[in-house]
Design a protein around this motif. Structure first.
Motif, PDB file in Angstrom:
ATOM      1  N   PRO A  16       0.831  -1.205   0.000  1.00 51.26           N
ATOM      2  CA  PRO A  16       0.000   0.000   0.000  1.00 51.26           C
ATOM      3  C   PRO A  16       0.862   1.251   0.000  1.00 51.26           C
ATOM      4  N   THR A  17       0.304   2.330  -0.518  1.00 49.85           N
ATOM      5  CA  THR A  17       1.018   3.605  -0.565  1.00 49.85           C
ATOM      6  C   THR A  17       1.291   4.086   0.852  1.00 49.85           C
ATOM      7  N   PRO A  18       2.519   4.485   1.153  1.00 52.78           N
ATOM      8  CA  PRO A  18       2.817   4.979   2.498  1.00 52.78           C
ATOM      9  C   PRO A  18       1.976   6.207   2.828  1.00 52.78           C
ATOM     10  N   ILE A  19       1.595   6.344   4.091  1.00 51.72           N
ATOM     11  CA  ILE A  19       0.745   7.451   4.518  1.00 51.72           C
ATOM     12  C   ILE A  19       1.438   8.797   4.317  1.00 51.72           C
ATOM     13  N   ARG A  20       2.774   8.817   4.300  1.00 49.21           N
ATOM     14  CA  ARG A  20       3.472  10.092   4.139  1.00 49.21           C
ATOM     15  C   ARG A  20       3.286  10.668   2.737  1.00 49.21           C
ATOM     16  N   ASP A  21       2.872   9.829   1.778  1.00 45.23           N
ATOM     17  CA  ASP A  21       2.600  10.309   0.431  1.00 45.23           C
ATOM     18  C   ASP A  21       1.204  10.914   0.315  1.00 45.23           C
ATOM     19  N   LYS A  22       0.434  10.805   1.391  1.00 42.53           N
ATOM     20  CA  LYS A  22      -0.921  11.339   1.375  1.00 42.53           C
ATOM     21  C   LYS A  22      -0.999  12.562   2.277  1.00 42.53           C
ATOM     22  N   ILE A  23      -1.832  13.502   1.879  1.00 40.69           N
ATOM     23  CA  ILE A  23      -2.031  14.727   2.645  1.00 40.69           C
ATOM     24  C   ILE A  23      -3.527  15.025   2.695  1.00 40.69           C
ATOM     25  N   TRP A  24      -3.913  15.796   3.701  1.00 46.54           N
ATOM     26  CA  TRP A  24      -5.305  16.220   3.829  1.00 46.54           C
ATOM     27  C   TRP A  24      -5.486  17.500   3.034  1.00 46.54           C
ATOM     28  N   ALA A  25      -6.493  17.520   2.196  1.00 44.17           N
ATOM     29  CA  ALA A  25      -6.756  18.682   1.361  1.00 44.17           C
ATOM     30  C   ALA A  25      -8.150  19.229   1.631  1.00 44.17           C
ATOM     31  N   VAL A  26      -8.252  20.553   1.597  1.00 47.59           N
ATOM     32  CA  VAL A  26      -9.557  21.201   1.607  1.00 47.59           C
ATOM     33  C   VAL A  26      -9.878  21.444   0.141  1.00 47.59           C
ATOM     34  N   VAL A  27     -10.973  20.863  -0.318  1.00 52.48           N
ATOM     35  CA  VAL A  27     -11.338  20.920  -1.729  1.00 52.48           C
ATOM     36  C   VAL A  27     -12.537  21.846  -1.903  1.00 52.48           C
ATOM     37  N   ALA A  28     -12.448  22.734  -2.891  1.00 54.70           N
ATOM     38  CA  ALA A  28     -13.538  23.654  -3.206  1.00 54.70           C
ATOM     39  C   ALA A  28     -14.253  23.184  -4.462  1.00 54.70           C
ATOM     40  N   LEU A  29     -15.568  23.195  -4.404  1.00 56.56           N
ATOM     41  CA  LEU A  29     -16.388  22.846  -5.559  1.00 56.56           C
ATOM     42  C   LEU A  29     -17.235  24.044  -5.933  1.00 56.56           C
ATOM     43  N   VAL A  30     -17.164  24.434  -7.197  1.00 57.93           N
ATOM     44  CA  VAL A  30     -18.041  25.469  -7.736  1.00 57.93           C
ATOM     45  C   VAL A  30     -18.600  24.905  -9.027  1.00 57.93           C
ATOM     46  N   GLY A  31     -19.861  24.522  -8.971  1.00 56.86           N
ATOM     47  CA  GLY A  31     -20.460  23.861 -10.126  1.00 56.86           C
ATOM     48  C   GLY A  31     -19.710  22.576 -10.406  1.00 56.86           C
ATOM     49  N   PRO A  32     -19.317  22.344 -11.652  1.00 52.05           N
ATOM     50  CA  PRO A  32     -18.598  21.109 -11.972  1.00 52.05           C
ATOM     51  C   PRO A  32     -17.087  21.190 -11.711  1.00 52.05           C
ATOM     52  N   LYS A  33     -16.595  22.375 -11.368  1.00 44.39           N
ATOM     53  CA  LYS A  33     -15.150  22.540 -11.160  1.00 44.39           C
ATOM     54  C   LYS A  33     -14.760  22.173  -9.744  1.00 44.39           C
ATOM     55  N   ARG A  34     -13.586  21.524  -9.641  1.00 38.84           N
ATOM     56  CA  ARG A  34     -13.047  21.088  -8.348  1.00 38.84           C
ATOM     57  C   ARG A  34     -11.620  21.592  -8.265  1.00 38.84           C
TER      58      ARG A  34
END
Length: 102
Positions: A16-34
């Protein structure tokens, strides 16, 4: 005759991918755009930032409606570092007003 081959879990592709390669992101959605608005090393920091961004949108909801701008919807997601676009930079909470939501 059937031959049984050993299954080696030491292969990099099977781990499995090591956890250090993952980060928490705040994602913004406006209509279909992410778009990734901000990144954090811990989930509590991402949740705090996400709540702050939601409060900013709520505080300026009337202004956004009068400006005919769609309000961004924020949530958090666990992403791989490699998912960030080249040249990525954090987005202001109301980045749609500056045309930064691309």
């Amino acid at each position: 005759m059937v031959t049984i081959l050993p299954f080696d879990l030491s292969s990099k592709s099977l781990r499995p991918t090591p956890i250090r390669d993952k980060i928490w992101a705040v994602v913004a959605l406006v209509g279909p755009k992410r778009r990734v608005a901000s990144i954090h090393s811990s989930r509590p920091a991402a949740v705090s930032d996400c709540l702050w961004r939601r409060e900013q949108v709520k505080a300026y909801a009337r202004f956004l409606a009068d400006a005919l701008e769609p309000a961004p919807v924020y949530h958090i997601a666990l992403i791989h570092r490699g998912e960030l676009p080249k040249g990525w930079s954090p987005m202001p909470a109301l980045g749609v007003l500056q045309g930064r939501f691309i």
